[in-house]
Every structure is written in structure tokens, then in C-alpha cells.
Write a protein that holds these residues in place. Structure first.
Motif, PDB file in Angstrom:
ATOM      1  N   THR A 435       0.827  -1.208   0.000  1.00  0.00           N
ATOM      2  CA  THR A 435       0.000   0.000   0.000  1.00  0.00           C
ATOM      3  C   THR A 435       0.861   1.259   0.000  1.00  0.00           C
ATOM      4  OG1 THR A 435      -1.699  -1.204   1.235  1.00  0.00           O
ATOM      5  CG2 THR A 435      -1.860   1.184   1.209  1.00  0.00           C
ATOM      6  N   LEU A 438       2.153   1.724  -3.349  1.00  0.00           N
ATOM      7  CA  LEU A 438       1.047   2.126  -4.212  1.00  0.00           C
ATOM      8  C   LEU A 438       0.824   3.636  -4.135  1.00  0.00           C
ATOM      9  CD1 LEU A 438      -1.068   0.638  -6.020  1.00  0.00           C
ATOM     10  CD2 LEU A 438      -2.625   0.758  -4.077  1.00  0.00           C
ATOM     11  N   GLU A 439       0.876   4.189  -2.932  1.00  0.00           N
ATOM     12  CA  GLU A 439       0.708   5.639  -2.768  1.00  0.00           C
ATOM     13  C   GLU A 439       1.838   6.403  -3.450  1.00  0.00           C
ATOM     14  OE1 GLU A 439       0.575   6.058   1.419  1.00  0.00           O
ATOM     15  OE2 GLU A 439      -1.489   5.315   1.620  1.00  0.00           O
ATOM     16  N   HIS A 467      -7.645  -0.284  -3.901  1.00  0.00           N
ATOM     17  CA  HIS A 467      -6.215  -0.495  -4.101  1.00  0.00           C
ATOM     18  C   HIS A 467      -5.949  -1.394  -5.303  1.00  0.00           C
ATOM     19  CE1 HIS A 467      -6.001   0.628   0.338  1.00  0.00           C
ATOM     20  NE2 HIS A 467      -5.263   1.520  -0.280  1.00  0.00           N
ATOM     21  N   ARG A 471      -3.756  -0.646  -8.764  1.00  0.00           N
ATOM     22  CA  ARG A 471      -2.666  -1.503  -9.265  1.00  0.00           C
ATOM     23  C   ARG A 471      -2.876  -1.847 -10.737  1.00  0.00           C
ATOM     24  NH1 ARG A 471      -3.428  -3.736  -3.904  1.00  0.00           N
ATOM     25  NH2 ARG A 471      -1.544  -3.398  -2.640  1.00  0.00           N
TER      26      ARG A 471
END
Length: 500
Positions: A435, A438-439, A467, A471
Motif C-alpha cells: 500500500t 502504491l501511494e 487499491h 494496481r
């Protein structure tokens, strides 16, 4: 001194803990006793070893023989310790030199004639022994697996007599022939050029391959869902040597053969929908890997997804998140890797023709709802891409290959380029990034963020789906040349794959 020590390795999942075989000869009534938590096959080794030593023209000690397998709290099973026990007995009786046993490990089951038989789980044992810098002697039946580790010091033997001759210095033991270095991964497998039409499904398959995403194909019978799934391994990146060894290690502990010419290929497992939960995730009194572990670093294809029982499907939820499966039993606990890519296929309804323009659906709304309800919401939430595979016009099936009917090599080149962007950015595929990563890697501008959040609100998607959609959008951007920031077009395409 009547004490000798040899080294071997047990089998515990895909781990191979070291076992020290201590042999002591003492006075008293002749007999052999094996201690150290041996199971039935290990206890029976005393008879196999005694006859094998006698048939190899060595003398079995007419004394009390105590064999200790340390550590004592580790359960030992199988015939893998026979060779180490036999050599320990011979060394304790000064029939082979003790000093030659130092820095060596021995694996193999003994026949009554003294011949060596192959055992399972040799590859994980070799990987551990290589890390310790030790030589390993294995049966010739395991030479193909042993050859996969090019930098390990491995010797192969056919019999106890050959191993004793090597320890005495009267003969040499050969090393296994090297495994093929350059294995063509996609050469003779199914090719995407065989799939006509289905541009939307082909695009989803390419995105799934580029990002390592899970995929669900929905469509009437005979539209090419299985055909598409079977062609996914051909467009995936090749396995690295470490990934290939991990995959082969699972095959080794399950007792399945490792093909020397195909060991660098990604596995493709397709269990029948009658498979039990144990067959799928592994289990048994002596835990063995299931289909999800045999598909490690490869593809697990579940055809007719709603025909699997709901309990069987729900056991997939944790491995899909963690990439491993822990099997606990009263006596032991084993961990198997399960980092697989799930591809599933299903019909839109029980009869298969809901929404089909050429066939009339005969199912009631309640039947359709019950059919789709066999697949739980939490499992569907873990699937990144869901795409329709509609029936194609007959004119397209008979037409010559068009510009959109690309072969696997062409698509694979784009997949490799997209994976290269992901590896440079995060060191792993987009489906595996955390995560926090991802940010960092999926930053949205104010306009894109407002639009994306509004779309998620309208669709009623969960935080996990938020999320996962990001992706997928990141993968689409990588296929689009590795754009640094996500545009609305990337987000919109990612959202259209969230059907459920």
C-alpha cells in the motif's frame, strides 16, 4: 572410539532441516535401536541397513548399535536416512574412514541388495547444503534434480558399495550432468495466434500478464475461455533461476518428477471442479503441497468456477493475499509457498446463455442469483480483472488472421517491457506492491482523484477494490510506455474490469 557422526536432512514442507545421525557401538546383547522421534519407515531402516551392509560384503557389528537422529524433537519419516545410518555404522566399526564423513551429507534409501533408491525432497536439501558449503551424495535416480543446482558439490551413486569406495579413496563418484542452460519458455506451447477475435478478452489477458493480476473470464460455453487461459503462460516473463528452483522444490517434496528440459517454464495447473479443499491447498497427516503450491510462480486455472464447492473456493482467500499456506497438524506444522496467478472461468448462468444474442436463456432470476452466489463476494473482491468473453460471429472464426490477432511472442514483448518498468520502480510486479508503494507509484492529480473517488462511490467498491483498481491502472500505464502518473484513461479502463 565406537562413535561416528554423519549428516543428512529431513523433509518439513519445502524446508530441509539438518539431521545429525549419531551411531554408537557398545557391549551387551547384539541389536539395533533407533531413537530421535523416528516414524515407522525410519524404525524399519535397521533391518534394511543390516541386510544391505551384509550384501555389500561388509560386516555388520555383532554389538549393541544405538542410532540417534538429532534434533530429537523433529519428526523423521521415509527412507532418506538409510544411507547416512549405514555409513555411520560402518564408520563406527572402522570399516570406512570417519574423517571422510566430515563436511558431507548423505541422502538415499537402501535396497536389501545395497542399491540406492531415489527419495523425495532432494532439491530443497541440496539448496540448504549448498548454503552451508557441503558436499552431498544422492542416488542416481535423483541426478536430474541435483543437476538443476549448477554450483552445488553433488555426487551421485548407484549403491552403498560405490559410496564406501569413494570414502576409502579407491574410486570416484560422478557429478550429475548439467541441466539445459537455455530453455525456450514459450516455444512449443499454445499460441495466442490461435484465438480469433475476442479483442477485449485478449487485452485483459495482456494486462493480467503484465501486472501479475488475477483474472475471471465470463461467457457462454465454447467462446474460448479455456483457450485464452491456456495461453497465459506463453506471454508471461520467464522464470528466474531462483524462482524456477523454488517451483521445482515444491515438485520435489510432492514426489513429482522434474523435467530437465522444462524446468524454467511457469507451471499451469488446472484441477477439476470435484477437487477437495485438501487437494487444492494441501494437507494430510504428513502435509503435502496442494494445487496452489504446485502452481507457485505460475498459473492456477479454475474452470467452471461456480461448480467448485463454496468451502473449497473460500480456502483460497488467505493464500491469494499472503502468497503462502500454513498447514497445521497435531504433530507438525508445514509452510508451503503459494504465490500463484489465479485465472478462473464461468458461465453467466446455469444454462450458460444469459445475454447471448443467439441462444435463449432458460434460467429464472433466482437460479441465476443462486448460481453466481456460489462464488463468495470476498473471493471475487480479490480478483482484479473480470471480463466478458462473448460469442464471436462465425465469419470472424473462418477469416484469416487480422492485425489484432497477434501471436504470443508479440504480446510477450510488450508484457516484458511493462514488467521492466515495474521492476525498475518497485522491484516486483504491480500486483505485489504494498500500500505504501502504491501511494508512491500511483499518485493522482486533484482532478483524477476527484473523478476516481466519485466513480468508486457510485460502484460501491470496497477499500480492497480501491487499491486493486489502482494496481491495474498502474499496469495499464506501464503498457502505455511507463507513464509516470496515472491519467483518467488508465483509471477508466481499470474500472471497467470491476464487474462484481
Amino acid at each position: 572410539m565406537s562413535l561416528a557422526v554423519t549428516l543428512s536432512r529431513a523433509q518439513e514442507g519445502v524446508a530441509a532441516p539438518q539431521v545429525m545421525v549419531e551411531v554408537h557401538l557398545s557391549g551387551g546383547l547384539p541389536g539395533t535401536n533407533i531413537v530421535g522421534l523416528p516414524e515407522a519407515a525410519v524404525r524399519e531402516a535397521r533391518d534394511r541397513v543390516r541386510v544391505a551392509i551384509q550384501n555389500t560384503a561388509f560386516e555388520y557389528p555383532n554389538r549393541r548399535v544405538t542410532v540417534n537422529l538429532a534434533p530429537a524433537e523433529l519428526p523423521k519419516d521415509g527412507g532418506r536416512f538409510d544411507l547416512a545410518i549405514a555409513l555411520g555404522i560402518l564408520a563406527a566399526g572402522n570399516q570406512v574412514p570417519r574423517e571422510r564423513l566430515d563436511n558431507c551429507e548423505f541422502l538415499g534409501e537402501l535396497a536389501l541388495s545395497g542399491a540406492l533408491r531415489g527419495v523425495s525432497g532432494v532439491l530443497p536439501a541440496l539448496m540448504r547444503a549448498r548454503a552451508r558449503g557441503r558436499k552431498v551424495v544422492v542416488p542416481r535416480a535423483n541426478a536430474a534434480e541435483a543437476a538443476l543446482i549448477s554450483d552445488a558439490d553433488v555426487r551421485v551413486a548407484d549403491s552403498l558399495a560405490e559410496v564406501c569406495g569413494w570414502l576409502r579413496g579407491t574410486q570416484d563418484l560422478p557429478t550429475p550432468a548439467a541441466a539445459p542452460a537455455n530453455d525456450e519458455v514459450a516455444g512449443d506451447g499454445p499460441d495466442l495466434r490461435d484465438v480469433r477475435g475476442q479483442r477485449h478478452a485478449r487485452r485483459a489477458l495482456e494486462i493480467a500478464a503484465a501486472g501479475g493480476h488475477h483474472l475471471l473470464l465470463v461467457g457462454p460455453p465454447g467462446t474460448g475461455k479455456t483457450m485464452l487461459a491456456e495461453r497465459l503462460p506463453g506471454i508471461l516473463p520467464p522464470l528466474s533461476e531462483s524462482e524456477a528452483l523454488e517451483t521445482c522444490a515444491v515438485l520435489s517434496v510432492s514426489g513429482q518428477p522434474v523435467e530437465a528440459g522444462r524446468w524454467r517454464r511457469r507451471p499451469f495447473r488446472s484441477p477439476h471442479h470435484t477437487a477437495s479443499a485438501v487437494a487444492l491447498v494441501g494437507g494430510g497427516s504428513h502435509p503435502r503441497p496442494g494445487e496452489i503450491s504446485l502452481a507457485h510462480h505460475g498459473v492456477l486455472f479454475l474452470d467452471e468456477l461456480p461448480e467448485f464447492t463454496r468451502h473449497v473456493l473460500d480456502v483460497l482467500r488467505e493464500p491469494l493475499e499472503s502468497g503462502s499456506i500454513v498447514i497445521s497438524r497435531a504433530a507438525r506444522q508445514s509452510t508451503f509457498p503459494a504465490q500463484f496467478q489465479l485465472v478462473a472461468a464461468m458461465n453467466p448462468c446455469p444454462c450458460g446463455y444469459a445475454g447471448d444474442p443467439r441462444e435463449r436463456c432458460r434460467c429464472t432470476p433466482d437460479q441465476v442469483q443462486r448460481y453466481r452466489g456460489r462464488v463468495s463476494g470476498p473471493l471475487l473482491d480479490r480478483i482484479d480483472l473480470c471480463v466478458d468473453v462473448p460469442r464471436q460471429p462465425l465469419s470472424e472464426l473462418g477469416a484469416t488472421r487480422g492485425e489484432h490477432d497477434e501471436d504470443s511472442a508479440t504480446v510477450r514483448a510488450r508484457v516484458l517491457a511493462a514488467r521492466h518498468h515495474a521492476m525498475q520502480r518497485a522491484g516486483r510486479s504491480n500486483a505485489e506492491i504494498s500500500t505504501r508503494e502504491l501511494e508512491r507509484d500511483c499518485a493522482l492529480g486533484p482532478t483524477e482523484r476527484t473523478w476516481f473517488e466519485a466513480a468508486l462511490e457510485r460502484l460501491g467498491l470496497s477499500a480492497r477494490a480501491y487499491h486493486r483498481t489502482l494496481r491495474v491502472a498502474r499496469t495499464i500505464a506501464d503498457l502505455d510506455g511507463g507513464a509516470a502518473s496515472l491519467a483518467r484513461v488508465h483509471l477508466a479502463e481499470a474500472l471497467q474490469y470491476r464487474r462484481f
